[in-house]
Design a protein around this motif. Sequence first.
Motif, short mmCIF file in Angstrom:
data_model
loop_
_atom_site.label_atom_id
_atom_site.label_comp_id
_atom_site.label_asym_id
_atom_site.label_seq_id
_atom_site.Cartn_x
_atom_site.Cartn_y
_atom_site.Cartn_z
N PHE A 1 0.83 -1.20 0.00
CA PHE A 1 0.00 0.00 0.00
C PHE A 1 0.87 1.26 0.00
CE2 PHE A 1 -2.93 -2.85 2.73
CZ PHE A 1 -3.31 -3.56 1.61
N GLU A 2 0.33 2.32 -0.55
CA GLU A 2 1.06 3.59 -0.65
C GLU A 2 1.45 4.10 0.73
OE1 GLU A 2 0.42 8.10 -2.47
OE2 GLU A 2 -1.02 6.49 -2.92
N ARG A 3 2.65 4.63 0.85
CA ARG A 3 3.18 5.13 2.12
C ARG A 3 2.85 6.60 2.33
NH1 ARG A 3 3.28 -0.13 2.58
NH2 ARG A 3 5.05 -0.95 3.75
N LEU A 4 2.86 7.01 3.59
CA LEU A 4 2.66 8.41 3.95
C LEU A 4 3.89 9.22 3.59
CD1 LEU A 4 1.07 10.65 5.49
CD2 LEU A 4 2.25 9.87 7.56
N ASN A 5 3.67 10.36 2.95
CA ASN A 5 4.75 11.29 2.61
C ASN A 5 4.45 12.62 3.29
OD1 ASN A 5 6.68 12.93 1.53
ND2 ASN A 5 6.17 12.53 -0.62
N LEU A 6 5.27 12.99 4.26
CA LEU A 6 5.05 14.21 5.04
C LEU A 6 5.75 15.43 4.46
CD1 LEU A 6 5.28 12.83 8.68
CD2 LEU A 6 3.24 13.65 7.51
N ARG A 7 6.50 15.27 3.40
CA ARG A 7 7.22 16.42 2.83
C ARG A 7 6.23 17.48 2.35
NH1 ARG A 7 9.76 11.89 0.92
NH2 ARG A 7 11.94 11.59 1.56
N GLY A 8 6.44 18.70 2.86
CA GLY A 8 5.58 19.80 2.46
C GLY A 8 4.22 19.82 3.13
N LYS A 9 3.96 18.89 4.04
CA LYS A 9 2.66 18.82 4.71
C LYS A 9 2.59 19.83 5.85
CE LYS A 9 0.31 15.15 3.01
NZ LYS A 9 -1.10 15.16 2.61
N THR A 10 1.44 20.47 5.98
CA THR A 10 1.14 21.31 7.13
C THR A 10 -0.02 20.66 7.88
OG1 THR A 10 1.85 23.33 6.02
CG2 THR A 10 0.38 23.58 7.92
N LEU A 11 0.16 20.41 9.16
CA LEU A 11 -0.87 19.78 9.96
C LEU A 11 -1.50 20.82 10.88
CD1 LEU A 11 0.97 16.46 10.95
CD2 LEU A 11 -0.35 17.00 8.88
N THR A 12 -2.81 20.91 10.84
CA THR A 12 -3.52 21.91 11.64
C THR A 12 -4.58 21.24 12.50
OG1 THR A 12 -5.12 22.30 9.86
CG2 THR A 12 -3.16 23.72 9.92
N PHE A 13 -4.96 21.95 13.60
CA PHE A 13 -5.92 21.41 14.55
C PHE A 13 -6.85 22.53 15.00
CE2 PHE A 13 -1.98 19.10 14.70
CZ PHE A 13 -2.39 17.78 14.59
N HIS A 14 -8.13 22.20 15.18
CA HIS A 14 -9.14 23.20 15.52
C HIS A 14 -10.14 22.61 16.50
CE1 HIS A 14 -7.77 25.30 11.83
NE2 HIS A 14 -7.72 24.08 11.34
N GLU A 15 -10.73 23.47 17.30
CA GLU A 15 -11.83 23.06 18.17
C GLU A 15 -13.08 22.80 17.33
OE1 GLU A 15 -12.11 22.58 21.48
OE2 GLU A 15 -9.97 22.96 21.82
N PRO A 16 -13.86 21.77 17.66
CA PRO A 16 -15.11 21.56 16.94
C PRO A 16 -16.12 22.64 17.25
CG PRO A 16 -14.90 19.99 18.75
CD PRO A 16 -13.60 20.72 18.67
N ASP A 17 -16.94 23.00 16.28
CA ASP A 17 -17.99 24.00 16.43
C ASP A 17 -19.28 23.27 16.84
OD1 ASP A 17 -19.95 25.93 16.24
OD2 ASP A 17 -19.31 26.68 14.27
N LEU A 18 -19.56 23.28 18.13
CA LEU A 18 -20.71 22.53 18.64
C LEU A 18 -22.03 23.23 18.36
CD1 LEU A 18 -19.33 21.26 22.07
CD2 LEU A 18 -19.27 20.15 19.83
N ASP A 19 -21.99 24.50 18.01
CA ASP A 19 -23.21 25.20 17.63
C ASP A 19 -23.64 24.78 16.23
OD1 ASP A 19 -25.31 27.27 17.98
OD2 ASP A 19 -24.24 28.23 16.31
N ALA A 20 -22.70 24.75 15.31
CA ALA A 20 -23.02 24.34 13.94
C ALA A 20 -23.22 22.83 13.84
CB ALA A 20 -21.92 24.81 12.99
N PHE A 21 -22.50 22.08 14.68
CA PHE A 21 -22.55 20.60 14.62
C PHE A 21 -22.91 20.04 16.01
CE2 PHE A 21 -19.67 22.13 11.35
CZ PHE A 21 -20.15 21.48 10.23
N PRO A 22 -24.17 20.20 16.41
CA PRO A 22 -24.56 19.81 17.78
C PRO A 22 -24.61 18.31 18.02
CG PRO A 22 -26.48 20.52 16.52
CD PRO A 22 -25.28 20.80 15.65
N ALA A 23 -24.47 17.50 16.97
CA ALA A 23 -24.53 16.05 17.17
C ALA A 23 -23.43 15.58 18.11
CB ALA A 23 -24.42 15.33 15.82
N LEU A 24 -22.27 16.21 18.06
CA LEU A 24 -21.16 15.80 18.92
C LEU A 24 -21.50 16.07 20.38
CD1 LEU A 24 -18.32 14.72 19.28
CD2 LEU A 24 -17.44 17.01 18.79
#
Length: 389
Positions: free
Chosen positions: A281-304
């Motif tokens: 299977f194809e391998r992960l390539n992290l070159r040039g990758k930017t990883l970002t993280f955000h808080e979930p919006d519970l108002d727009a997505f109340p299912a969570l």
Amino acid sequence: MKTLTILGSTGSIGRQTLDVVSHAEGRLKIHALVAEKSVQLMEEQARLYRPEVVVMMEETAARELRGRLRDLPIRVDQGMEGIINSVIAQQVDTVVTALSGRVGLEPTLAAIDAGKTIALANKETLVAGGDLVMSSARKVNCKILPVDSEHSAIFQCLEESSETIEKIILTASGGPFFGWNKEKLATVTLEKALCHPNWDMGAKITIDSSTMMNKGLEVIEAHYLFNMEYDGIEVLIHPQSVIHSMVEYHDGSVLAQLGRPDMRLPIQYALSYPTRWKNPFERLNLRGKTLTFHEPDLDAFPALALAYHVGRRGGTLPAVMNAANEIAVSAFLHEQVSYLGIQEIVEKVCSEHHVLDNMDLGSILDADTWARRRAEELISIFQDHKFDI
């Protein structure tokens, strides 16, 4: 060699499981394949993998398949009895539970009682009957190996006992509507909702991902799999889907599992555990990758937020939420309700339910049946309208 029964072989997870089998170099063998009604695809799978048994949930599908496979020495069974027989067969080592929805609960319990290893891809089983499933597994020392990418990641990051863990961090892609507000979500069409930016999944789980109900179900699943209280389970939006989840320990160390968004990787790990097999299977390539993280919006997505509330309350309420969601999502897929109507229906059914504790299988199934019936009533009365809740 491990011998498998695959529940839901014609679905997305089932098809990818069979791809893993194809690359396993003879280390995996199929005893039984189980599906609902996809006769043509099941015939193709049966001819390619030559299981001893195939099971169709629908009687008419089983009858047609018997005719198609009459030239092969493959037994064709039908219904829940056939499914349960396929998981408890003596030669079966591992049962891959990839059926969609609550229907996976009964065969999973049967497989546990028979001492089989469970490769769990059906999160609804733990959502609906987590206490019952986990207590049954403990009694017979049954292994439940997670197939969901997030739970597999957590499982792979667990160095020590759960007492050393500060919290579990479940990552979520955010789906196709990350950053949208409620007003914009009111314009969502079926076509848009079925276009996930990262993962290739079945229709139901794709919709659940877009509403974040899927992540809510995963929170409940993580609670049971890893014996973690809900305050210790955090969700972060990670649009790149490279880090599949993380574990934070008491000393502040955080371990993360990374990989391409390819479900064959966690499937293979569940089937190869405790070893790791080489694959093409194809391998992960992290070159040039930017990883970002955000808080979930519970108002727009109340299912969570609803899932956290339902999980904390426990009893029969998680089974009710899951059942109502299955009906509401099905109605959306058939364009009978609006996108925002999914959440409204689920919330309404949950708010009306009289929760029972100390459940057995019968009370779980009764709650499930009630929730489905009530959701269907609401859909027929209030199609594409907002509820006053």
